[in-house]
Design an enzyme around this catalytic site. Structure first.
Site, PDB file in Angstrom:
ATOM      1  N   PHE A  23       0.834  -1.194   0.000  1.00 52.74           N
ATOM      2  CA  PHE A  23       0.000   0.000   0.000  1.00 52.74           C
ATOM      3  C   PHE A  23       0.869   1.245   0.000  1.00 52.74           C
ATOM      4  O   PHE A  23       1.781   1.390   0.814  1.00 52.74           O
ATOM      5  CB  PHE A  23      -0.910   0.023   1.231  1.00 52.74           C
ATOM      6  CG  PHE A  23      -1.752   1.279   1.350  1.00 52.74           C
ATOM      7  CD1 PHE A  23      -2.729   1.552   0.410  1.00 52.74           C
ATOM      8  CD2 PHE A  23      -1.557   2.174   2.389  1.00 52.74           C
ATOM      9  CE1 PHE A  23      -3.506   2.708   0.500  1.00 52.74           C
ATOM     10  CE2 PHE A  23      -2.329   3.334   2.494  1.00 52.74           C
ATOM     11  CZ  PHE A  23      -3.307   3.594   1.554  1.00 52.74           C
ATOM     12  N   GLY A  24       0.596   2.154  -0.930  1.00 51.98           N
ATOM     13  CA  GLY A  24       1.319   3.414  -1.005  1.00 51.98           C
ATOM     14  C   GLY A  24       0.403   4.576  -0.668  1.00 51.98           C
ATOM     15  O   GLY A  24      -0.693   4.684  -1.236  1.00 51.98           O
ATOM     16  N   TYR A  25       0.837   5.441   0.221  1.00 50.81           N
ATOM     17  CA  TYR A  25       0.024   6.593   0.634  1.00 50.81           C
ATOM     18  C   TYR A  25       0.766   7.910   0.431  1.00 50.81           C
ATOM     19  O   TYR A  25       0.235   8.982   0.728  1.00 50.81           O
ATOM     20  CB  TYR A  25      -0.376   6.460   2.105  1.00 50.81           C
ATOM     21  CG  TYR A  25       0.802   6.342   3.051  1.00 50.81           C
ATOM     22  CD1 TYR A  25       1.389   7.463   3.618  1.00 50.81           C
ATOM     23  CD2 TYR A  25       1.338   5.085   3.367  1.00 50.81           C
ATOM     24  CE1 TYR A  25       2.473   7.356   4.468  1.00 50.81           C
ATOM     25  CE2 TYR A  25       2.427   4.966   4.223  1.00 50.81           C
ATOM     26  CZ  TYR A  25       2.982   6.105   4.765  1.00 50.81           C
ATOM     27  OH  TYR A  25       4.066   5.995   5.605  1.00 50.81           O
ATOM     28  N   GLY A  26       2.019   7.821  -0.067  1.00 56.85           N
ATOM     29  CA  GLY A  26       2.820   9.008  -0.343  1.00 56.85           C
ATOM     30  C   GLY A  26       3.302   8.962  -1.774  1.00 56.85           C
ATOM     31  O   GLY A  26       2.505   8.834  -2.711  1.00 56.85           O
ATOM     32  N   SER A  27       4.607   9.013  -1.968  1.00 59.81           N
ATOM     33  CA  SER A  27       5.160   9.059  -3.326  1.00 59.81           C
ATOM     34  C   SER A  27       4.901   7.789  -4.126  1.00 59.81           C
ATOM     35  O   SER A  27       4.948   7.818  -5.366  1.00 59.81           O
ATOM     36  CB  SER A  27       6.665   9.332  -3.272  1.00 59.81           C
ATOM     37  OG  SER A  27       7.351   8.296  -2.597  1.00 59.81           O
ATOM     38  N   GLU A 114      12.816   3.194   1.036  1.00 60.28           N
ATOM     39  CA  GLU A 114      12.147   3.460   2.311  1.00 60.28           C
ATOM     40  C   GLU A 114      13.092   3.322   3.504  1.00 60.28           C
ATOM     41  O   GLU A 114      12.658   3.041   4.620  1.00 60.28           O
ATOM     42  CB  GLU A 114      10.959   2.502   2.473  1.00 60.28           C
ATOM     43  CG  GLU A 114      10.012   2.472   1.282  1.00 60.28           C
ATOM     44  CD  GLU A 114       9.271   3.788   1.076  1.00 60.28           C
ATOM     45  OE1 GLU A 114       9.204   4.589   2.043  1.00 60.28           O
ATOM     46  OE2 GLU A 114       8.784   4.033  -0.038  1.00 60.28           O
TER      47      GLU A 114
END
Length: 266
Positions: A23-27, A114
């Site tokens: 899951f990606g919530y930024g870049s 990350e």
């Protein structure tokens, strides 16, 4: 309590590579991981997205860290007295399916991308409404990178104006900090009708106002890279940039390495 792993490579190794969802919530929303074959817009619950994570490797430097997003458990966030008025109940983003054949390459990529304070967590993901019956409605135990409050880059409660002032002037190996903010704002608006984040929009308004007032000037080096005085690229930033360059070479065919001809995006 489940163990916390700083990197994917630190996790116990299965007998054979296993596919996973990220899951990606930024870049990761606008700059997805390599080799994904499915992208699903959606959200997770029980968290709050905030620009309370210092960035020394991508959007800032050790001498002058930028600001990037992390997730904070809502129950903990409620104890912090955050003055930001916009707090959506859902954190929107995108989930990516990584096939087993590419797990090793993607793990190595994410370990670099990350590295600066983020740890691996798992949470349930829910997809946005869609007419496509093939889209999964939910994904249990979706992997997500979170900068926990215990990590050294977590800054704690930050006023929106203080965050905006840092973002407006910070730069790093991956570019200007305000670019990160504006791309996040645009990407969230494009996911679905409900995915816009008022907190992110408020920060974007503040940063644009600072830029318009002339209080967000940046200096360009002779090499053409935006930088502030005395800043140098960190080793992590250089490694990340090398990964990005190699990915572009693969995608363009220049490297001669095989690449997927198409990526299925829901």
């Amino acid at each position: 309590m489940a163990p916390i792993y700083e990197r994917i490579s630190d996790m116990p190794k299965p007998s054979s590579p296993e596919e996973f969802w990220l899951f990606g919530y930024g870049s990761l929303i606008w700059k997805p991981p390599p080799h994904f074959d499915i992208r699903v817009p959606g959200y997770i619950e029980g968290y709050v997205r905030r620009f309370w994570q210092a960035s020394e490797d991508h959007r800032g430097y050790p001498e002058s860290p930028g600001r990037v997003v992390t997730l904070i458990e809502r129950s903990f966030w409620e104890t912090l007295g955050d003055e930001a008025s916009e707090t959506p109940a859902r954190v929107y983003g995108a989930a990516y399916h990584i096939p087993a054949a590419h797990v090793g390459a993607v793990k190595s990529y994410l370990d670099i991308r990350e590295i600066n304070g983020y740890s691996i967590q798992y949470t349930d993901f829910h997809s946005s409404p869609s007419k496509d019956s093939a889209r999964p409605s939910s994904i249990p135990k979706c992997m997500v990178y979170i900068g926990l409050p215990s990590n050294p880059q977590f800054l704690g409660r930050q006023s929106p104006q203080a965050v905006a002032e840092v973002i407006a002037t910070s730069v790093g190996p991956s570019g200007a900090n305000d670019e990160y903010l504006f791309m996040l704002e645009k990407s969230l608006d494009g996911l679905s009708e409900e995915s816009g984040d008022g907190y992110v929009k408020d920060l974007a308004v503040r940063v644009r106002a600072l830029k318009a007032s002339g209080k967000a000037n940046k200096k360009k080096t002779d090499a053409g890279r935006i930088a502030t005085s005395g800043q140098k690229e960190s080793a992590e930033g250089l490694a990340y940039a090398a990964v990005e360059r190699e990915l572009e070479r693969v995608r363009s065919g220049e490297s001669g390495k095989p690449v997927e001809e198409a990526e299925k995006i829901f």
